[in-house]
Design a protein around this motif. Structure first.
Motif, short mmCIF file in Angstrom:
data_model
loop_
_atom_site.label_atom_id
_atom_site.label_comp_id
_atom_site.label_asym_id
_atom_site.label_seq_id
_atom_site.Cartn_x
_atom_site.Cartn_y
_atom_site.Cartn_z
N GLN A 70 29.44 1.61 2.51
CA GLN A 70 28.99 1.81 3.90
C GLN A 70 30.19 1.87 4.85
O GLN A 70 30.27 2.74 5.71
CB GLN A 70 28.02 0.69 4.32
CG GLN A 70 26.61 0.86 3.75
CD GLN A 70 25.75 -0.38 4.00
OE1 GLN A 70 26.22 -1.50 3.88
NE2 GLN A 70 24.49 -0.17 4.33
N LYS A 79 21.32 3.53 4.55
CA LYS A 79 21.78 4.65 5.38
C LYS A 79 21.48 4.40 6.85
O LYS A 79 22.22 4.84 7.73
CB LYS A 79 21.12 5.96 4.93
CG LYS A 79 21.54 6.41 3.55
CD LYS A 79 20.94 7.75 3.16
CE LYS A 79 19.43 7.69 2.93
NZ LYS A 79 19.04 6.88 1.76
N THR A 80 20.38 3.66 7.12
CA THR A 80 19.96 3.49 8.51
C THR A 80 21.04 2.81 9.35
O THR A 80 21.33 3.25 10.46
CB THR A 80 18.65 2.67 8.58
OG1 THR A 80 17.74 3.20 7.62
CG2 THR A 80 18.05 2.73 9.96
N THR A 111 28.47 -2.94 2.89
CA THR A 111 29.12 -2.77 1.59
C THR A 111 30.38 -1.93 1.79
O THR A 111 30.54 -1.27 2.83
CB THR A 111 28.20 -2.02 0.61
OG1 THR A 111 27.91 -0.73 1.15
CG2 THR A 111 26.89 -2.76 0.39
N PRO A 151 23.44 -2.47 -1.77
CA PRO A 151 23.80 -3.78 -1.21
C PRO A 151 23.76 -4.86 -2.29
O PRO A 151 22.94 -4.80 -3.20
CB PRO A 151 22.71 -4.02 -0.17
CG PRO A 151 22.30 -2.66 0.26
CD PRO A 151 22.43 -1.80 -0.95
N ASP A 165 21.27 6.70 -2.32
CA ASP A 165 19.99 6.41 -2.94
C ASP A 165 19.10 5.61 -2.00
O ASP A 165 19.58 4.98 -1.06
CB ASP A 165 20.23 5.60 -4.22
CG ASP A 165 19.92 6.44 -5.44
OD1 ASP A 165 19.32 7.53 -5.26
OD2 ASP A 165 20.24 6.02 -6.56
N VAL A 166 17.83 5.66 -2.30
CA VAL A 166 16.87 4.85 -1.56
C VAL A 166 17.35 3.39 -1.57
O VAL A 166 17.73 2.86 -2.61
CB VAL A 166 15.50 4.93 -2.26
CG1 VAL A 166 14.51 4.04 -1.58
CG2 VAL A 166 15.03 6.36 -2.26
P1 ADP Z 1 17.86 3.81 3.00
O1 ADP Z 1 19.24 4.23 2.61
O2 ADP Z 1 16.90 3.99 1.90
O3 ADP Z 1 17.41 4.43 4.29
P2 ADP Z 1 17.74 1.40 4.53
O4 ADP Z 1 18.72 1.79 5.53
O5 ADP Z 1 16.30 1.45 4.90
O6 ADP Z 1 17.96 2.23 3.19
O7 ADP Z 1 18.13 -0.05 3.98
C1 ADP Z 1 17.35 -0.70 3.01
C2 ADP Z 1 17.38 -2.21 3.25
O8 ADP Z 1 18.66 -2.72 2.95
C3 ADP Z 1 17.08 -2.57 4.67
O9 ADP Z 1 16.19 -3.65 4.65
C4 ADP Z 1 18.43 -2.96 5.24
O10 ADP Z 1 18.32 -3.96 6.23
C5 ADP Z 1 19.14 -3.52 4.03
N1 ADP Z 1 20.60 -3.39 4.05
C6 ADP Z 1 21.32 -2.32 4.50
N2 ADP Z 1 22.65 -2.54 4.32
C7 ADP Z 1 22.76 -3.75 3.74
C8 ADP Z 1 23.87 -4.54 3.31
N3 ADP Z 1 25.12 -4.11 3.43
N4 ADP Z 1 23.61 -5.74 2.73
C9 ADP Z 1 22.34 -6.18 2.59
N5 ADP Z 1 21.26 -5.50 2.98
C10 ADP Z 1 21.45 -4.29 3.56
#
Ligand code: ADP
Ligand code: MG
Length: 676
Positions: free
Chosen positions: A257, A286-287, A254, A432, A281-282
């Motif tokens: 990101q 972030k990962t 995004t 996302p 947010d959750v």
């Molecule tokens: P958190 O910020 O809560 O740690 P995660 O990193 O676990 O979130 O991501 C949540 C989900 O969103 C994961 O399944 C990840 O693969 C997916 N995700 C992350 N970035 C994107 C994106 N730009 N577009 C679609 N899905 C995404």
């Protein structure tokens, strides 16, 4: 030469004893004394009889018309009656149990009486007797046993008389112009000896800014010093080297990101340690942002660690990062308290030799015997779940390394400026694509039937629902019954078409996992649970979150719980069931149903509950301010932070003539208190 930064002991009449008493109030210099502002004012200006309302606290000026009379009833009770001529009217003033006042008045004398007015009887219940010269607005200070109101008054009066000409503005002129600030001398005069309410208001506004600005200047200078004293490896990245990784992702980053990755990579290239907080947010992704920072580090020949608060989360991260890095040469290892001794013995030398690029784990990562070859980056996930002490330990251990802390708990602006002031903050403020904002409704418990109908309709469309019941004490039998009852109620209402799962903290790990797996696999359609589902649950088919007794939760927690749904592409709903007993409770429910913005919600939470309630006074890390309120005046605080950054970003600022007053002021402050 006289300076307002002189010790308060240089004032006439302030000996060692008074000096110590003043020190208890945090007053060390004349400046401290002069900025020890009143916390409220009492208005002793006299009013005309025609302006008064019934039961109003007022001050009347008049002449004593007749000798006062004292009547005694009972042993200790008495009242003094006094007839006061106010213009052409007579007002009867009654003082209860202050017979000595009789000696203080004479017939024909002009006096001021402060008290509560009774319009019908045209009488006054006296509270205070004053001389005509006291017809002013009086400042009321917070004082202690050794220092009385009067002493404080006199001291400030003396100090002002002697030092008013030494009061120089320490806020640089361009900032004072920008925010239309009052001169320091005016501020101090109006705060202590107010002329008009408007003047006090203007003075208070500047006083708040000045206080926040000094605080921010200290924070920023410390931050710069920390950066000067600690060097970190420069991790140079070429965005092109990261491109193959980005191409392999099943999605596009995004905009948010992209932006935060840019901020992080810029930090990493600098020779000073990064100390950045990533808020999102959750589900905001972030990962993958952390993965990019890690990849950049590893490609630059350095190692990285990722620290998680629990073993389960550490394992989850190790798995998802292994997947993300499948197409790269990044070597990953998992190290937690659960790692068997033998595996650990084999792992440690490889970490030390630099054969492992990324170690994922719990705080076991920071134990003494874990040595790194070139530690270039530490990522800390869910950093708010580590205690204050643990955070400090990690900061010290990682002083000279780059640290990226991540949190899903939106930190209200007040806290991110004060308690987290030493960190730079990046925010992922966008989910996302394809996800729709969750619709939230608040209903009363009498409307439960409607909720059940609604849930059933969505289950029939193939969706799933969470039902959360608050449970403060998992060992409390009454509370447990509450969860069980909700569980059976749902079973009965939904009949045999749907299956209901039950999850609570007293179950063992294996049972919990079984229940979670059933829900993930859609073998159960409804999951009734206590708040144990808060962390690490990701079921995108779940679209409804029902929260019972929602007013028993903090707003931040409600927001976290609500974040469990809204992960798929279908519209998601959150239903809050609550019968709040007071206005604050109602307000909180309204905040939740009107906003999905975690930052807004957490700031409101802070406003409605106060920082002490949320984090405990000591825990909050919010410093005590004299005039400024870091929660209510968060905009002023934030403006002060911005300009303090602008000042200190200029490496030569301390040498510039226009900043000399500021330098002196800060120097005096730093000599006084350690600032940790
Ligand atoms: P958190 O910020 O809560 O740690 P995660 O990193 O676990 O979130 O991501 C949540 C989900 O969103 C994961 O399944 C990840 O693969 C997916 N995700 C992350 N970035 C994107 C994106 N730009 N577009 C679609 N899905 C995404
Ligand atoms: Mg996460």
């Amino acid at each position: 030469m006289k300076s307002s930064l002189d010790p308060v002991g240089t004032l006439k009449g302030v000996g060692p004893k008074k000096q110590a008493a003043l020190a208890d109030l945090n007053i060390q210099t004349v400046f401290d004394l002069l900025t020890y502002f009143p916390f409220r004012y009492e208005d002793f200006r006299s009013q005309a009889l025609t302006d008064l309302h019934d039961q109003q606290t007022v001050t009347l000026k008049g002449t004593v018309a007749a000798e006062p009379v004292v009547n005694y009833f009972g042993r200790r009770k008495n009242r003094l009656l006094l007839r006061l001529m106010v213009g052409h009217d007579v007002v009867v003033v009654t003082f209860f149990n202050q017979p000595w006042l009789k000696k203080q008045v004479e017939v024909g004398q002009t006096i001021l009486v402060h008290g509560k007015f009774n319009a019908q009887k045209q009488s006054l219940t006296g509270m205070k007797l004053l001389q005509p010269s006291e017809q002013t607005v009086q400042s009321i200070y917070s004082v202690n046993h050794q220092i009385t109101q009067k002493t404080m008054h006199d001291l400030i009066k003396t100090a002002y008389a002697e030092y008013q000409d030494t009061l120089e503005d320490f806020v640089p002129t361009w900032i004072r112009t920008k925010f239309r600030l009052e001169p320091l001398k005016t501020v101090i005069r109006e705060m202590h000896f107010p002329s008009t309410p408007e003047a006090v208001q203007a003075a208070r506004r500047t006083a708040k800014f000045n206080e926040f600005f000094l605080f921010q200047m200290r924070l920023q200078t410390l931050k710069h010093r920390h950066q000067r004293e600690n060097q970190a490896a420069c991790i140079k990245t070429d965005k092109l080297t990261l491109q193959p990784f980005l191409n392999d992702l099943p999605y596009q980053l995004t905009d948010a990101q992209h932006r935060v990755v840019g901020e992080i990579l810029t930090d990493l290239q600098r020779p000073v340690p990064m100390n950045r907080l990533l808020q999102g947010d959750v589900g905001s992704g972030k990962t993958v942002v952390a993965a990019l920072a890690i990849l950049a580090t590893v490609l630059a020949g350095q190692q990285a660690v990722l620290l998680a608060p629990t073993e389960i989360l550490a394992e989850q991260h190790a798995n998802s990062l292994a997947q993300l890095f499948a197409g790269t040469n990044v070597n990953i290892a998992l190290l937690t308290g659960d790692t068997p001794a033998k595996a650990r013995r084999q792992l440690l030398p490889r970490i030390k030799a630099g054969q492992i690029d990324l170690v994922v784990g719990t705080h076991a990562l920071f134990q003494k015997n874990v040595r790194y070859h070139h530690l270039g980056l530490a990522v800390i996930d869910e950093q708010h779940r580590f205690g204050v002490n643990q955070r400090k330990q990690m900061r010290e251990k990682g002083a000279a390394t780059n640290v990226l802390s991540m949190t899903a708990t939106p930190i209200p602006r007040t806290l991110s400026i004060t308690a987290y002031g030493e960190m730079d903050v990046s925010v992922i403020d966008e989910l996302p694509g394809g996800r729709k904002p969750i619709k939230t409704t608040w209903i009363k418990s009498s409307q439960e039937a409607t909720m059940l109908k609604f849930v059933k309709k969505h289950l029939q469309q193939g969706e799933q629902a969470y039902v959360v019941v608050p449970l403060i004490d998992e060992s409390d039998a009454v509370e447990m019954r509450n969860v069980m009852m909700t569980y059976t109620a749902f079973q009965e209402q939904l009949g045999s078409d749907f299956h209901v799962g039950l999850l609570h903290g007293q179950m063992n790990e294996a049972d919990k996992n079984q229940v979670m797996d059933d829900f993930k696999a859609n073998r159960t359609q409804v999951l009734v649970s206590t708040t144990v589902i808060e962390v690490g649950v990701d079921v995108s088919n779940a679209s409804i979150m029902v929260i019972f007794d929602a007013d028993h939760f903090g707003l931040a927690q409600l927001h976290q719980l609500r974040g469990r749904v809204g992960r798929g592409t279908q519209q998601s709903y959150c239903i809050l069931i609550a019968d709040p007993k007071n206005k604050v409770g109602i307000k909180r429910m309204n905040v939740m149903s009107s906003s999905t913005d975690g930052f807004f919600i957490s700031q409101k939470d802070l406003e409605l509950r106060g920082p002490g309630d949320i984090l405990g006074k000591q825990q909050s890390g919010i410093p005590n301010f004299n005039v400024g309120d870091p929660v209510a005046d968060v905009n002023v605080l934030s403006a002060a932070q911005e300009v303090a950054k602008m000042v200190t970003d200029d490496a030569e600022w301390m040498q510039k003539p226009e900043n000399q007053n500021l330098v002196r002021q800060l120097h005096a402050l730093n000599n006084q208190t350690s600032f940790d």
